[in-house]
Design a protein around this motif. Sequence first.
Motif, mmCIF file in Angstrom:
data_model
loop_
_atom_site.group_PDB
_atom_site.id
_atom_site.type_symbol
_atom_site.label_atom_id
_atom_site.label_comp_id
_atom_site.label_asym_id
_atom_site.label_seq_id
_atom_site.Cartn_x
_atom_site.Cartn_y
_atom_site.Cartn_z
ATOM 1 N N ILE A 198 0.827 -1.199 0.000
ATOM 2 C CA ILE A 198 0.000 0.000 0.000
ATOM 3 C C ILE A 198 0.870 1.262 0.000
ATOM 4 O O ILE A 198 0.571 2.248 -0.673
ATOM 5 C CB ILE A 198 -0.964 -0.068 1.202
ATOM 6 C CG1 ILE A 198 -1.961 1.063 1.200
ATOM 7 C CG2 ILE A 198 -0.245 -0.119 2.506
ATOM 8 C CD1 ILE A 198 -3.092 0.832 2.206
ATOM 9 N N LEU A 212 1.280 4.192 -3.035
ATOM 10 C CA LEU A 212 1.149 5.638 -2.829
ATOM 11 C C LEU A 212 2.425 6.359 -3.269
ATOM 12 O O LEU A 212 2.358 7.460 -3.818
ATOM 13 C CB LEU A 212 0.804 5.938 -1.364
ATOM 14 C CG LEU A 212 -0.588 5.443 -0.922
ATOM 15 C CD1 LEU A 212 -0.830 5.728 0.559
ATOM 16 C CD2 LEU A 212 -1.712 6.072 -1.755
ATOM 17 N N LEU A 237 2.370 6.506 -7.079
ATOM 18 C CA LEU A 237 1.385 7.474 -7.566
ATOM 19 C C LEU A 237 1.836 8.901 -7.305
ATOM 20 O O LEU A 237 1.475 9.813 -8.045
ATOM 21 C CB LEU A 237 0.019 7.207 -6.929
ATOM 22 C CG LEU A 237 -0.660 5.930 -7.437
ATOM 23 C CD1 LEU A 237 -1.982 5.699 -6.730
ATOM 24 C CD2 LEU A 237 -0.882 5.992 -8.949
ATOM 25 N N GLY A 290 1.253 9.378 -10.715
ATOM 26 C CA GLY A 290 -0.196 9.525 -10.627
ATOM 27 C C GLY A 290 -0.702 10.798 -11.278
ATOM 28 O O GLY A 290 0.055 11.594 -11.842
ATOM 29 N N ARG A 291 -2.021 10.953 -11.171
ATOM 30 C CA ARG A 291 -2.684 12.089 -11.778
ATOM 31 C C ARG A 291 -2.168 13.393 -11.180
ATOM 32 O O ARG A 291 -1.960 14.384 -11.878
ATOM 33 C CB ARG A 291 -4.177 11.933 -11.500
ATOM 34 C CG ARG A 291 -5.061 12.740 -12.350
ATOM 35 C CD ARG A 291 -6.493 12.286 -12.112
ATOM 36 N NE ARG A 291 -7.365 13.419 -12.216
ATOM 37 C CZ ARG A 291 -7.965 13.971 -11.175
ATOM 38 N NH1 ARG A 291 -7.814 13.477 -9.971
ATOM 39 N NH2 ARG A 291 -8.732 15.026 -11.358
ATOM 40 N N ALA A 292 -1.924 13.378 -9.873
ATOM 41 C CA ALA A 292 -1.419 14.570 -9.201
ATOM 42 C C ALA A 292 0.081 14.445 -8.944
ATOM 43 O O ALA A 292 0.644 15.171 -8.130
ATOM 44 C CB ALA A 292 -2.165 14.763 -7.875
ATOM 45 N N ILE A 324 -1.466 6.699 -15.542
ATOM 46 C CA ILE A 324 -0.707 5.515 -15.134
ATOM 47 C C ILE A 324 -1.592 4.271 -15.129
ATOM 48 O O ILE A 324 -1.099 3.145 -15.166
ATOM 49 C CB ILE A 324 -0.115 5.772 -13.722
ATOM 50 C CG1 ILE A 324 0.617 4.549 -13.132
ATOM 51 C CG2 ILE A 324 -1.175 6.135 -12.723
ATOM 52 C CD1 ILE A 324 2.014 4.481 -13.493
ATOM 53 N N TYR A 325 -2.914 4.464 -15.119
ATOM 54 C CA TYR A 325 -3.806 3.336 -14.857
ATOM 55 C C TYR A 325 -4.032 2.491 -16.106
ATOM 56 O O TYR A 325 -4.453 3.003 -17.142
ATOM 57 C CB TYR A 325 -5.137 3.848 -14.293
ATOM 58 C CG TYR A 325 -4.928 4.653 -13.037
ATOM 59 C CD1 TYR A 325 -4.717 4.007 -11.828
ATOM 60 C CD2 TYR A 325 -4.866 6.046 -13.069
ATOM 61 C CE1 TYR A 325 -4.485 4.733 -10.668
ATOM 62 C CE2 TYR A 325 -4.637 6.778 -11.915
ATOM 63 C CZ TYR A 325 -4.443 6.107 -10.725
ATOM 64 O OH TYR A 325 -4.202 6.824 -9.582
ATOM 65 N N THR A 376 -5.143 -1.841 -8.323
ATOM 66 C CA THR A 376 -5.118 -0.382 -8.170
ATOM 67 C C THR A 376 -4.520 0.286 -9.404
ATOM 68 O O THR A 376 -5.084 1.249 -9.928
ATOM 69 C CB THR A 376 -4.293 0.014 -6.928
ATOM 70 O OG1 THR A 376 -4.813 -0.703 -5.817
ATOM 71 C CG2 THR A 376 -4.379 1.501 -6.670
#
Lengths: 327, 505
Positions: free
Chosen positions: B92, B96, B99, B103-105, B122-123, B202
């Motif tokens: 987990i 994070l 990402l 990630g998006r941000a 990324i997804y 995820t």
Amino acid sequence: MKKALTFAAGMMIASTAGAQTPVLTVYAPDYFTSEWGPGPSIEAGFEALCGCDLQYKPGDLLPRIMLEGDKTRADVVIGLNTDVTAKARESGLFGPHGQDLSPLTLPIEWADETFLPFNYSQTAFVYDKTRVDTAPDSFEALLAAPDDLKIVIQDPRSSISGLALVLWVKAIYGDKAESVWEQLAPKILTVTKGWSESYGLFTDGEADMVLSYTTSPAYHIIAEGDDTKVAAIFPEGHYFMVELVGKIAATDQPELADQFMEYVLSEEFQRMIPTGNWSLPAALPRSEWPEGFDTLPLPQKTLFFDEAEAATVQKEAVEEWRRALSR
Amino acid sequence: MATRPVALIAGALVAGLTLGPVAAVAWRAGVLTGLEPADWAALRFTLVQALLSAALSVAFAIPVARALARRAFPGRGVLIALLGAPFILPVIVAILGLLAVFGRAGVLNRVLEAFGLPEVSIYGLHGVVLAHVFFNLPLATRLILQGWLAIPGERFRLAATLAFTSRDVFRVLERPMLASILPGAFAVIFVICLSSFAVALTLGGGPRATTLELAIYQAVRFDFDLAHAASLALVQLGLALVAGLVALRLSGAGLGAEGMDRVVPRWDAGGTGLRLLDTLWLALVALFLLTPLGLVAARGALGVFSLPGPVWTAAAHSLAVALGSTALCIFWAIPLATRRGELLGLAGIALSPLVLGTGLFLILRAFVNPFSLALPVTGVVNALLSLPFVLRILRPEAEALQQDFSRLGGALGLSPYAWLRWVYLPRMRRPLGFSAGLCAALSMGDLGVIALFADPDRATLPLQIYRLMGAYRMDQASAAAVLLLALSLGLFWIFDRGGRANAGS
């Protein structure tokens, strides 16, 4: 010599007394028993009443109960969800809770004689109002929202809140659920195994909205003094999620187990729930809720499939979800 | 020197601990069921992502390992130690961290935005593979680097006197080494990616990225359908077995290196072009691996010293488990560092952790109170799950040693003890140190099968991190993750350093 004998006698008395302290074994989910869950204060409160030793055995509830069958070490099982109660009931391991249900303050009727609710919440999309300017104020508005409003949800096949979401959509939209999922698909940033991963993605700013609970903002308000996290309340209604406690029928501590069931609905226990488990007490009127909870916006309408209804729609609902999001 | 009975006992223990639990679950279920249509889709996705992840991890690891093998630079030791880090992060936390970059941000999209470029997502399958390469590229690099360092320096010297070019060195010295190392490295990474679940889901972006492990999880925890769980677990085991067999067949015989075990300078790689190339690879991989780690560390570092008591207690439990697992794993691995032993070892990571836990619970329950065994069970399972990595590290060098010194040992009539004391331990010091470091770090991390065994008073550090997250305490969870990372790396560094003390690095 005499001293040694007295000491030995004292030891024997002490050890027999120790052996006589009855033990109530309670199976509970891991989060419940942790230092940051409601377990420790409930344990202390109950032990002060019962003159007994309450011992938690944390871990997965249903698999363990089913594996152990009638040889289970549990006297009481706390933290069950309605998703598994049908299987738990079928096992025949649970006896009647024997409690008067009139003190319950749930938003729905509850007449189950085996599983007793101790707290509840409702599914909700939580957002940060400093990041989302115009949050959807209904499920319809959510469907119509632009695709760059990114939400993160949990998988209904591995998470109870994820399953509750699928049942929520089914409860509102029925036969149209699959097309609703197709409309939602472009807004779903990703799907996670459990709630913690989703919530982490949300607090990190990766997602705009997260599938969580109507009570989530209370944590931020009370523990962090942060009122920017808000649950979007939809007039179509929100899905009801409840946690239950059950008594093992063949327990060797029937009186203690009954006393514990009674304790669950007591005011002392119920007052520990809001800030201990960040959810709503099952038997405490709203006027008695702590500050931060009493002003929390809550839905007017609560949706819920009972165990039997859920059993008939669940498989289909999850499959619709999977099909729509796999395209 | 590996006397046969010892090897047989060690092998039987592995077989018992993996096949026993599946058998127990299947026996309890009474029947096995066929696969459902959704399972076939999951099987397909599981295979595709595992093949891609393993292939790319190994392919990128080759130039990185080569650069590490032939370049000396300040911070090389630290970089090698940090290579162990992605592998041991709780899933987990690693997600994070990734990402925060991709990630998006994340950092990457902020940079793209600053240049007016479109956002990248990324997804998807590429995200799953990226994450698995993040986890496994370091492992592959270390395995291959190990192979490079095992080529005796005398051979490079000889190559230099023969005026070999870099290409000649590759053809004559490096290619045979790679041919013997790569299949095993590929197999172990392929097998570990088979049981990926939280990462795949995820970063895969949704149910398209469903793996077999998710179906097993659903079968055990939601449906309590043990027949289905056992069937899927057997499919996973079967895939791993095939991968292992193919790798064994491809990897061929060992190297038969007979040299002085010293890293010596390379005369063939002095050109500016090669120097630049190596620098580029090292810079890229450091950036790729260390940025997410750095962001994880930066977020949590400040909070470490204000972590509550139960987190520190859990850290102590985790350290104890890690040290116990390491000792057990090394003793277990030494007699098993053979072709068959390595194949057997793969079974441990091929078995679904959930089925392993459920089976062990069923078996142990017949004899003892399983709750009293939370930490010992965690320790044994961690050792079992570290075994394939440790065997992958030990086997090539153990076989080379056997080949090079068994004649000498036989001529001198060395007893097994004398062999171990005077030949094996001194010569195997580097791989043993690396193995122990990896095992200790892995055992600190996220390998537990404790869902059914949890003991309220003996939580481990990864469990506390999940508990903190489950209780909304994301900041404390980040800080606890930094503590976990620091302790794991510390253990890794101490053992690995001990092993490399005389290896010129």
